[in-house]
Design a protein around this motif. Structure first.
Motif, mmCIF file in Angstrom:
data_model
loop_
_atom_site.group_PDB
_atom_site.id
_atom_site.type_symbol
_atom_site.label_atom_id
_atom_site.label_comp_id
_atom_site.label_asym_id
_atom_site.label_seq_id
_atom_site.Cartn_x
_atom_site.Cartn_y
_atom_site.Cartn_z
ATOM 1 N N CYS A 1 0.884 -1.184 -0.091
ATOM 2 C CA CYS A 1 0.023 0.076 -0.019
ATOM 3 C C CYS A 1 0.643 1.241 -0.083
ATOM 4 O O CYS A 1 0.496 2.136 -0.899
ATOM 5 C CB CYS A 1 -0.915 -0.101 1.120
ATOM 6 S SG CYS A 1 -2.379 -1.369 1.124
ATOM 7 N N VAL A 2 2.061 1.238 0.755
ATOM 8 C CA VAL A 2 2.948 2.306 0.834
ATOM 9 C C VAL A 2 3.325 2.511 -0.707
ATOM 10 O O VAL A 2 3.310 3.678 -1.266
ATOM 11 C CB VAL A 2 3.940 1.926 1.800
ATOM 12 C CG1 VAL A 2 5.194 3.196 1.640
ATOM 13 C CG2 VAL A 2 3.385 2.063 3.197
ATOM 14 N N GLU A 3 3.803 1.549 -1.400
ATOM 15 C CA GLU A 3 4.485 1.740 -2.686
ATOM 16 C C GLU A 3 3.228 1.900 -3.571
ATOM 17 O O GLU A 3 3.595 3.116 -4.388
ATOM 18 C CB GLU A 3 5.069 0.425 -2.886
ATOM 19 C CG GLU A 3 6.174 -0.136 -2.342
ATOM 20 C CD GLU A 3 6.704 -1.497 -2.874
ATOM 21 O OE1 GLU A 3 6.084 -2.051 -3.817
ATOM 22 O OE2 GLU A 3 7.442 -2.211 -2.397
ATOM 23 N N ARG A 4 2.075 1.595 -3.611
ATOM 24 C CA ARG A 4 0.966 1.983 -4.297
ATOM 25 C C ARG A 4 0.815 3.433 -4.232
ATOM 26 O O ARG A 4 0.307 4.299 -5.157
ATOM 27 C CB ARG A 4 -0.252 1.227 -4.103
ATOM 28 C CG ARG A 4 -0.197 0.038 -5.102
ATOM 29 C CD ARG A 4 -1.271 -0.832 -5.038
ATOM 30 N NE ARG A 4 -0.869 -1.882 -3.995
ATOM 31 C CZ ARG A 4 -1.898 -2.365 -3.201
ATOM 32 N NH1 ARG A 4 -3.002 -2.419 -3.211
ATOM 33 N NH2 ARG A 4 -1.446 -3.215 -2.245
ATOM 34 N N GLU A 5 0.858 3.876 -2.897
ATOM 35 C CA GLU A 5 0.599 5.563 -2.785
ATOM 36 C C GLU A 5 1.796 6.103 -2.995
ATOM 37 O O GLU A 5 1.750 7.542 -2.670
ATOM 38 C CB GLU A 5 -0.042 5.626 -1.212
ATOM 39 C CG GLU A 5 -1.416 4.991 -1.059
ATOM 40 C CD GLU A 5 -2.493 5.845 -1.662
ATOM 41 O OE1 GLU A 5 -2.196 7.067 -2.199
ATOM 42 O OE2 GLU A 5 -3.413 5.155 -2.136
ATOM 43 N N VAL B 1 -11.392 0.914 12.286
ATOM 44 C CA VAL B 1 -10.428 1.606 11.727
ATOM 45 C C VAL B 1 -10.134 2.902 11.831
ATOM 46 O O VAL B 1 -11.237 3.738 12.358
ATOM 47 C CB VAL B 1 -10.466 1.256 10.262
ATOM 48 C CG1 VAL B 1 -10.339 -0.212 9.961
ATOM 49 C CG2 VAL B 1 -11.780 1.868 9.564
ATOM 50 N N PRO B 2 -9.038 3.556 11.645
ATOM 51 C CA PRO B 2 -8.920 5.106 11.948
ATOM 52 C C PRO B 2 -9.845 5.951 11.157
ATOM 53 O O PRO B 2 -9.715 5.658 9.840
ATOM 54 C CB PRO B 2 -7.387 5.163 11.856
ATOM 55 C CG PRO B 2 -6.602 3.831 12.081
ATOM 56 C CD PRO B 2 -7.830 2.903 11.606
ATOM 57 N N ASP C 1 -5.499 4.265 4.683
ATOM 58 C CA ASP C 1 -6.746 4.193 4.026
ATOM 59 C C ASP C 1 -6.705 3.398 2.821
ATOM 60 O O ASP C 1 -7.858 2.612 2.616
ATOM 61 C CB ASP C 1 -6.630 5.592 3.471
ATOM 62 C CG ASP C 1 -6.982 6.874 4.708
ATOM 63 O OD1 ASP C 1 -7.156 6.485 5.596
ATOM 64 O OD2 ASP C 1 -6.693 7.910 4.008
ATOM 65 N N LEU C 2 -5.862 3.351 2.096
ATOM 66 C CA LEU C 2 -5.668 2.096 1.268
ATOM 67 C C LEU C 2 -5.854 0.621 1.750
ATOM 68 O O LEU C 2 -6.601 -0.127 1.098
ATOM 69 C CB LEU C 2 -4.314 2.226 0.179
ATOM 70 C CG LEU C 2 -4.252 1.169 -1.010
ATOM 71 C CD1 LEU C 2 -5.693 1.598 -1.712
ATOM 72 C CD2 LEU C 2 -3.138 1.652 -1.720
ATOM 73 N N LEU C 3 -5.290 0.265 2.703
ATOM 74 C CA LEU C 3 -5.252 -0.860 3.516
ATOM 75 C C LEU C 3 -6.795 -1.073 3.683
ATOM 76 O O LEU C 3 -7.199 -2.247 3.638
ATOM 77 C CB LEU C 3 -4.399 -0.836 4.637
ATOM 78 C CG LEU C 3 -4.097 -2.317 5.282
ATOM 79 C CD1 LEU C 3 -3.330 -3.362 4.440
ATOM 80 C CD2 LEU C 3 -3.413 -1.985 6.563
#
Length: 154
Positions: free
Chosen positions: A65-69, A124-125, A103-105
């Motif tokens: 998700c970090v990479e996609r964002e 979730v947050p 958020d993506l997760l």
């Protein structure tokens, strides 16, 4: 401190009843009291971080998700230690940098939502949780550096 004061005759009854609190602990108690109103927001973010950190496969999904964002921040998310409020600051500072990945997760990992919401969990947050954290981070930063200064002093 007791020895220093005793040598200078600053103590009554040779310091038999002197009791000093650790300054860092007092700062921690102040921060803990001030964060009570936003406790659910911090709990949601803490649970999200804990979920990701619990297994290598979850961490790998999160890194995806970090990479996609396209988040370029490289520090690894970390959990805080309840008795050390300066670690709460570090956890939140890093988690905020990864907000978009969380958020993506939420969208891409149904297990993440289910796990954080089970048994009347906090869930979730939410957007308001991230807003709250962004509001209190400058306050926590002051206490973080004050605590670090106390630990670094002799």
């Amino acid at each position: 401190m007791k020895k220093w004061m005793n040598v200078r005759n600053c103590l009554l009854l040779n310091g038999e009843y002197i009791h000093t609190q650790c300054c860092a602990h007092i700062l921690s108690l102040i921060v803990k009291e001030c964060l009570k109103d936003g406790d659910i927001s911090i709990t949601r973010i803490w649970k999200a971080v804990k979920y990701v950190r619990l297994s290598p496969s979850r961490l790998a999904r999160f890194k995806g998700c970090v990479e996609r964002e396209k988040i370029s921040y490289k520090d690894l998310i970390c959990l805080d230690v309840e008795t050390r409020r300066n670690s709460t600051y570090l956890m939140l500072v890093i988690a905020v940098k990864y907000k978009k990945a969380f958020d993506l997760l939420e969208i891409s990992d149904a297990k993440y939502v289910k796990e954080l919401s089970k048994e009347k969990g906090p869930g979730v947050p939410l957007s308001k949780d991230w807003d709250f954290v962004n509001t209190v981070l400058p306050f926590l930063r002051i206490f973080y550096y004050a605590t670090m200064r106390i630990f670094g002093s002799s």
